[in-house]
Motif scaffolding. Structure first.
Motif, short mmCIF file in Angstrom:
data_model
loop_
_atom_site.label_atom_id
_atom_site.label_comp_id
_atom_site.label_asym_id
_atom_site.label_seq_id
_atom_site.Cartn_x
_atom_site.Cartn_y
_atom_site.Cartn_z
N GLU A 84 -4.74 -4.63 -2.74
CA GLU A 84 -5.53 -5.80 -2.36
C GLU A 84 -5.44 -6.91 -3.38
O GLU A 84 -5.81 -8.05 -3.10
CB GLU A 84 -7.01 -5.42 -2.20
N LEU A 93 -11.92 -3.29 -5.60
CA LEU A 93 -10.64 -3.58 -4.96
C LEU A 93 -9.63 -2.46 -5.22
O LEU A 93 -9.61 -1.84 -6.28
CB LEU A 93 -10.07 -4.90 -5.48
N ALA A 121 -9.85 2.71 -6.52
CA ALA A 121 -10.73 1.54 -6.46
C ALA A 121 -11.12 1.07 -7.87
O ALA A 121 -11.47 1.88 -8.73
CB ALA A 121 -11.98 1.84 -5.65
N GLN A 129 -8.92 -2.98 3.62
CA GLN A 129 -8.59 -2.16 2.45
C GLN A 129 -7.33 -1.33 2.64
O GLN A 129 -6.94 -0.61 1.73
CB GLN A 129 -9.76 -1.25 2.10
N GLU A 169 0.84 -1.20 0.00
CA GLU A 169 0.00 0.00 0.00
C GLU A 169 0.87 1.25 0.00
O GLU A 169 0.61 2.20 -0.75
CB GLU A 169 -0.92 -0.01 1.22
#
Length: 291
Positions: free
Chosen positions: A280, A276, A270, A144, A26
């Protein structure tokens, strides 16, 4: 490593971590979108599959180098080493942690922000203030990612993190993690909070946060088990030397609800079909969607 004669990367990032492979994707993917082009990851004895994550990120063209740094309590020395490496590859290098995420509500380009100062005859460091986020009512790590899951923070900012021009640092490479000593004649500039701020996800759900009791990587920061410096900002207020969860932990450090970065991440990253976020997805599915 840049070949001799190649132009330098405009923006690089350096961090030191221990057992934080789960959040590295991330951190790298998000800041790559903001313009970070090169990553120096200093691994302080992790055993959680960090190299596998680095390999996956490289398969997605994120230009990550893992450097083993086995010495405990030597973060400052590691950062000096990183600054020396970055001097030959980068115009700017940022030193910040994997629980710290830049938020730029107006321009959404960290590279553009620092490049404004690349040709400055006096500025060699750009500082950004940090906002510390709490558990935000959660009891389990957000699926998330931290940028979406943690949305409540302490009101007042604390500390800062810096981007520096590695070729304009003092020859000693002296630093205290947050900033470096600059060469004589050069100075720092502070970025307004309305331009850029760091969301520091400092106080996460207890199972994540309690790992900080094990040890700290900085030379000058006391380990949490030691009965010293209990009033330091490097400790959580109200906690002692034992990794025992307070009954109200999930509600602590929540003075301001701040969903700015969450909203930006969901709107920008997203997937339209699945919802997603890039971190992810597996490297194979991410590559397929990119095509």
């Amino acid at each position: 490593m840049r070949e001799e004669g190649e132009a330098k990367y405009e923006l690089c990032a350096c961090t030191m971590l221990w057992n934080q492979a789960a959040v590295l994707k991330e951190w790298v993917m998000y800041h790559s979108w903001l313009g970070v082009e090169r990553w120096f990851i200093y691994d302080n004895n992790s055993d959680d599959g960090l190299q596998d994550v680095a390999d996956e990120l490289n398969s997605l063209n994120h230009n990550v180098t893992r450097h083993v740094w086995p010495w405990v309590k030597a973060q400052e020395a590691g950062f000096s080493h990183c600054a020396l490496r970055a001097k030959y590859e980068c115009n700017w290098v940022g030193f910040f942690d994997v629980d710290e995420f830049f938020y730029l509500p107006r321009q959404n380009s960290l590279r553009a922000l620092v490049s404004n100062y690349t040709d400055s005859p006096t500025i060699a460091e750009v500082r950004t203030m940090c906002h510390s986020f709490g558990p935000s009512g959660l009891t389990a790590p957000p699926k998330q990612g931290v940028t979406v899951g943690y949305t409540c923070r302490v009101q007042a900012p604390e500390r800062h993190k810096s981007f520096v021009r590695p070729d304009l640092l003092d020859v000693t490479l002296l630093n205290i993690v947050h900033h470096f000593k600059l060469r004589e004649g050069y100075r720092t500039t502070n970025v307004a909070e309305t331009t850029a701020v760091i969301n520091h996800y400092k106080y996460q759900v207890w199972d994540t946060f309690k790992a900080k009791f094990f040890r700290r990587v900085s030379t000058y920061v006391t380990n949490w088990q030691d009965d010293q410096n209990k009033g330091s900002k490097d400790r959580a207020p109200g906690l002692g030397t034992e990794a025992v969860e307070p009954p109200d932990w999930r509600l602590r450090f929540c003075e301001v609800w701040d969903t700015g970065l969450k909203d930006f991440v969901l709107d920008t990253f997203a997937d339209g079909a699945t919802g997603l976020l890039p971190w992810e997805r597996s490297s194979s599915s991410a590559s397929s969607s990119a095509r």
